[in-house]
Design a protein around this motif. Structure first.
Motif, PDB file in Angstrom:
ATOM      1  N   GLU A  39      45.910  37.243  34.511  1.00  0.00           N
ATOM      2  CA  GLU A  39      44.997  36.307  35.178  1.00  0.00           C
ATOM      3  C   GLU A  39      45.708  35.568  36.312  1.00  0.00           C
ATOM      4  N   LEU A  40      46.964  35.159  36.094  1.00  0.00           N
ATOM      5  CA  LEU A  40      47.739  34.473  37.130  1.00  0.00           C
ATOM      6  C   LEU A  40      47.954  35.389  38.333  1.00  0.00           C
ATOM      7  N   VAL A  41      48.316  36.633  38.069  1.00  0.00           N
ATOM      8  CA  VAL A  41      48.516  37.593  39.159  1.00  0.00           C
ATOM      9  C   VAL A  41      47.196  37.821  39.901  1.00  0.00           C
ATOM     10  N   GLN A  42      46.109  37.971  39.141  1.00  0.00           N
ATOM     11  CA  GLN A  42      44.795  38.167  39.764  1.00  0.00           C
ATOM     12  C   GLN A  42      44.414  36.946  40.610  1.00  0.00           C
ATOM     13  N   GLU A  43      44.686  35.770  40.092  1.00  0.00           N
ATOM     14  CA  GLU A  43      44.393  34.533  40.814  1.00  0.00           C
ATOM     15  C   GLU A  43      45.231  34.447  42.102  1.00  0.00           C
ATOM     16  N   GLN A  44      46.500  34.816  42.012  1.00  0.00           N
ATOM     17  CA  GLN A  44      47.358  34.792  43.199  1.00  0.00           C
ATOM     18  C   GLN A  44      46.893  35.815  44.234  1.00  0.00           C
ATOM     19  N   ILE A  45      46.447  36.975  43.760  1.00  0.00           N
ATOM     20  CA  ILE A  45      45.929  37.991  44.686  1.00  0.00           C
ATOM     21  C   ILE A  45      44.678  37.478  45.391  1.00  0.00           C
ATOM     22  N   SER A  46      43.748  36.873  44.637  1.00  0.00           N
ATOM     23  CA  SER A  46      42.522  36.358  45.274  1.00  0.00           C
ATOM     24  C   SER A  46      42.852  35.177  46.184  1.00  0.00           C
ATOM     25  N   GLU A  49      44.212  36.630  49.299  1.00  0.00           N
ATOM     26  CA  GLU A  49      43.105  37.212  50.066  1.00  0.00           C
ATOM     27  C   GLU A  49      42.322  36.108  50.784  1.00  0.00           C
ATOM     28  N   ASN A  50      42.060  35.001  50.076  1.00  0.00           N
ATOM     29  CA  ASN A  50      41.356  33.876  50.710  1.00  0.00           C
ATOM     30  C   ASN A  50      42.183  33.292  51.851  1.00  0.00           C
ATOM     31  N   ASN A  51      43.496  33.154  51.621  1.00  0.00           N
ATOM     32  CA  ASN A  51      44.367  32.632  52.683  1.00  0.00           C
ATOM     33  C   ASN A  51      44.378  33.561  53.890  1.00  0.00           C
ATOM     34  N   ARG A  52      44.384  34.875  53.634  1.00  0.00           N
ATOM     35  CA  ARG A  52      44.348  35.843  54.731  1.00  0.00           C
ATOM     36  C   ARG A  52      43.041  35.722  55.513  1.00  0.00           C
TER      37      ARG A  52
END
Length: 161
Positions: A39-46, A49-52
């Protein structure tokens, strides 16, 4: 070799008991930690993505702001050119009007001086006429001498400034 049922059953019971204990005390927390990590990795990926997406949006906004600034600068330059052209036209018209006024004043001054000169000449001519008349009266002279005398006085009038 002999097959012992009791050992097999005890081994199976021990294995099942060990499995339930490991599942309850080891696998459960281990899978929970792994799930939290997923979940932490998924949250960091999203989040990345939002930051990008935000960075792309900011980049696009910056591009638009730069284009608007260039457009505004071009409009300011064009307005300055127009204003300077108008000011140049106003200055030229003002200079032409001043030159025309000065020319008119000069023409009036010339006309005034001309009138003064004519008045002075008339005054001298009238004075000379009186002198001529008095000399004619003083001297009775013939027609030829009188013409010479008039020519002489006219030359004197023409020679005086």
């Amino acid at each position: 070799m002999e097959f012992v049922w009791t050992s097999t059953v005890i081994a199976i019971v021990a294995f099942v008991l060990l499995y339930f204990l490991l599942n309850k005390y080891a696998f459960g927390p281990l899978f929970g930690i792994m799930e939290k990590r997923r979940e932490l990795v998924q949250e960091q990926i999203s989040s990345a993505e939002n930051n990008r997406k935000q960075a792309e949006q900011h980049l696009e906004e910056q591009k638009q702001a730069l284009q608007q600034a260039r457009k505004d600068a071009y409009e300011i330059i064009e307005q300055a050119k127009t204003t300077s052209t108008k000011q140049a036209d106003v200055i030229i018209e003002s200079a032409k009007a001043e030159a025309s006024r000065l020319k008119e004043e000069a023409v009036q001054d010339i006309q005034t001086e001309k009138n003064k000169a004519l008045a002075a000449v008339r005054s001298e001519v009238s004075g000379l006429s009186v002198k001529i008349a008095s000399k004619i009266l003083d001297k009775q002279i013939d027609q030829k001498a009188q013409e010479q005398l008039v020519d002489q006085y006219l030359n004197e009038v023409g020679g005086k400034p």
